[in-house]
Design a protein around this motif. Structure first.
Motif, PDB file in Angstrom:
ATOM      1  N   PHE A 126       0.709  -1.169   0.040  1.00  0.00           N
ATOM      2  CA  PHE A 126       0.051   0.105   0.123  1.00  0.00           C
ATOM      3  C   PHE A 126       0.796   1.208  -0.062  1.00  0.00           C
ATOM      4  N   GLY A 127       2.065   1.129  -0.271  1.00  0.00           N
ATOM      5  CA  GLY A 127       3.131   2.215  -0.233  1.00  0.00           C
ATOM      6  C   GLY A 127       2.660   3.310  -1.256  1.00  0.00           C
ATOM      7  N   GLY A 128       2.067   3.181  -2.397  1.00  0.00           N
ATOM      8  CA  GLY A 128       1.698   4.226  -3.197  1.00  0.00           C
ATOM      9  C   GLY A 128       0.109   4.959  -2.718  1.00  0.00           C
ATOM     10  N   SER A 133      -6.592   7.893   0.787  1.00  0.00           N
ATOM     11  CA  SER A 133      -6.897   7.150  -0.379  1.00  0.00           C
ATOM     12  C   SER A 133      -7.287   5.526   0.131  1.00  0.00           C
ATOM     13  N   LEU A 134      -6.789   5.184   1.041  1.00  0.00           N
ATOM     14  CA  LEU A 134      -6.798   3.668   1.501  1.00  0.00           C
ATOM     15  C   LEU A 134      -8.183   3.587   2.070  1.00  0.00           C
ATOM     16  N   ASN A 135      -8.736   4.628   2.941  1.00  0.00           N
ATOM     17  CA  ASN A 135      -9.931   4.616   3.434  1.00  0.00           C
ATOM     18  C   ASN A 135     -11.083   4.713   2.288  1.00  0.00           C
ATOM     19  N   TYR A 136     -10.915   5.657   1.488  1.00  0.00           N
ATOM     20  CA  TYR A 136     -11.757   5.683   0.408  1.00  0.00           C
ATOM     21  C   TYR A 136     -11.925   4.550  -0.522  1.00  0.00           C
ATOM     22  N   LEU A 137     -10.717   3.913  -0.830  1.00  0.00           N
ATOM     23  CA  LEU A 137     -10.690   2.625  -1.668  1.00  0.00           C
ATOM     24  C   LEU A 137     -11.413   1.414  -0.736  1.00  0.00           C
ATOM     25  N   ASN A 138     -11.495   1.435   0.576  1.00  0.00           N
ATOM     26  CA  ASN A 138     -12.093   0.346   1.388  1.00  0.00           C
ATOM     27  C   ASN A 138     -13.455   0.728   1.365  1.00  0.00           C
TER      28      ASN A 138
END
Length: 160
Positions: A126-128, A133-138
């Motif tokens: 998930f480095g990128g 962004s990760l919360n949005y993707l989830n």
């Protein structure tokens, strides 16, 4: 008509990306399991218990639901994990018909021992992405998962 074809193409790309991610995650889970001397399904059961337990233990049905597997398989595997002293199965105080499952200190120690490797793995995977962004993707993936369950149900009863 071109928009429909583009949506279908994008959907297929998404599906193949998920297939690839699933394959890689299976390999990763297998590696973690091997480090503990257990099977991949047993590793996933331990991870589900760890994620679900809020200090009072968790039911086998909750674990089965989280992993989308049959509760009898969870029962069978948790008995094995209990013999390996990685978890404890105790009668529920609220309903004696059910067991509450918790990780043992041994299991927590083993998982903690792997924490540096897990952090490095997550950083690589998930480095990128930043946290937002990760919360949005989830959130989007949760929505897609819910819609895919509905689609699967509709397909199974012949609506689609």
């Amino acid at each position: 008509m071109a928009e429909k074809g583009q949506l279908d193409s994008a959907a297929m790309d998404f599906i193949w990306n998920i297939v690839e991610i699933h394959s890689q995650l299976e390999a990763i889970h297998k590696s973690w399991a091997e480090l503990l001397g257990i099977t991949e399904p047993q590793w996933l059961i331990l991870m589900a218990i760890d994620a679900l337990d809020e200090g009072r233990g968790v039911s086998g049905i909750a674990v089965a639901n989280k992993l989308r597997i049959h509760p009898a398989f969870v029962t069978n595997q948790t008995k094995r994990l209990e013999k390996m002293e990685l978890l404890v199965r105790e009668t529920s105080l609220e309903d004696a018909r059910f067991l509450q499952i918790s990780l043992t200190e041994k299991a927590r120690g083993e998982i903690m021992r792997l924490s540096n490797k897990r952090e490095a793995l997550n950083s690589t995977m998930f480095g990128g992405l930043d946290e937002e962004s990760l919360n949005y993707l989830n959130k989007r993936l949760t929505s897609i998962a819910k819609s895919s369950r509905l689609a699967s149900q509709k397909l199974s009863i012949g609506i689609l």
